[in-house]
Design an enzyme around this catalytic site. Structure first.
Site, short mmCIF file in Angstrom:
data_model
loop_
_atom_site.label_atom_id
_atom_site.label_comp_id
_atom_site.label_asym_id
_atom_site.label_seq_id
_atom_site.Cartn_x
_atom_site.Cartn_y
_atom_site.Cartn_z
N TYR A 282 59.08 13.43 -9.69
CA TYR A 282 59.96 13.69 -8.56
C TYR A 282 60.58 12.40 -8.04
O TYR A 282 61.79 12.32 -7.78
CB TYR A 282 59.16 14.38 -7.46
CG TYR A 282 59.93 14.69 -6.19
CD1 TYR A 282 60.86 15.71 -6.15
CD2 TYR A 282 59.69 13.95 -5.03
CE1 TYR A 282 61.56 16.01 -4.99
CE2 TYR A 282 60.38 14.24 -3.86
CZ TYR A 282 61.30 15.26 -3.84
OH TYR A 282 61.98 15.54 -2.68
N LYS B 63 64.55 11.03 -7.56
CA LYS B 63 65.09 10.61 -6.27
C LYS B 63 65.53 9.14 -6.27
O LYS B 63 66.49 8.78 -5.60
CB LYS B 63 64.07 10.87 -5.16
CG LYS B 63 63.82 12.36 -4.90
CD LYS B 63 65.08 13.08 -4.46
CE LYS B 63 64.81 14.50 -4.00
NZ LYS B 63 66.03 15.18 -3.50
#
Length: 234
Positions: free
Chosen positions: A150, A154
């Site tokens: 994740y 990002k």
């Protein structure tokens, strides 16, 4: 573009992805009084509740990783004042337990789809000297154990914003890095961590949405490039 609750044709336009619930719906509520809204989600059914609450808004249902469908969905959008990228996924786990599919799916949803939608809408954004708001994460500033996939998506999203800001100087580009937010997605994450859910530990969606609205309404002599929000225990 859409008609908002206030149907004045001179209102600015805004497209919000992932607007069916949680933070996206909160951003829609914040911008509804001042913008004509198009609200994105995967299906019309997902948008039924927020469109019932904001009847002047228009649904924009499309699967953002179906790029042919996205290209069709943006046809006719000639001017866009605000694009809020809120849609995304959080598939967590250690690098040791990760899979190629997990990496591909996360990067596709959180980065590639954002880049392609932005690219397709650049002519409309340029026509309005528009504003691109990217809902990033604290994980886009620092990676923690168990959040590597994740966080990589990002971090990439932050790099995309930085490059877009330099390449398109007529646009404003804002990266919003909130800490963990009290949403249904957060409940799923905490359940996966095996902890009890305490809403007081997290930011409210309304607080983050207000920060987005403040960025959008910042006078044109300023460029809000990055906003970092962290929860205060209540």
């Amino acid at each position: 573009m859409a008609n908002s609750a206030n149907t004045s044709t001179d209102q600015p336009t805004a497209l919000i992805t992932g607007a069916s619930r949680g933070l996206g719906a909160a951003v829609a509520r914040e911008l509804a009084p001042t913008h004509r809204l198009s609200l994105g989600a995967r299906t019309p059914q997902a948008l039924a509740s927020i469109l019932g609450e904001l009847p002047g808004a228009t649904g924009w249902p499309v699967e953002l990783t179906d790029y042919a469908a996205v290209a069709r969905a943006v046809e006719g959008i000639e001017r866009l004042d605000v694009l809020v990228h809120n849609a995304g996924i959080a598939d967590l786990g250690t690098i040791a337990d990760s899979s190629v599919a997990q990496w591909r799916n996360t990067l596709e949803a959180n980065l590639v789809a954002v880049a392609e939608l932005t690219r397709l809408l650049l002519p409309a954004l340029r026509a309005a000297n528009g504003h691109v708001v990217l809902i990033n994460s604290g994980a886009g500033l620092r990676a923690n154990a168990g959040w590597g996939v994740y966080a990589a998506s990002k971090f990439g999203l932050r790099a995309f914003a930085d490059a877009l800001r330099l390449e398109e100087p007529a646009l404003r580009v804002t990266s919003v890095h909130p800490g963990r937010i009290d949403t249904d997605m957060q409940r799923d994450i905490v359940a996966g961590e095996g902890r009890d859910y305490e809403p007081r530990e997290f930011l409210t969606a309304e607080t983050v949405a207000r920060a987005v609205r403040n960025a959008v309404q910042t006078p044109r002599d300023a460029h809000p490039t990055e906003i970092v929000l962290r929860p205060i225990a209540r």
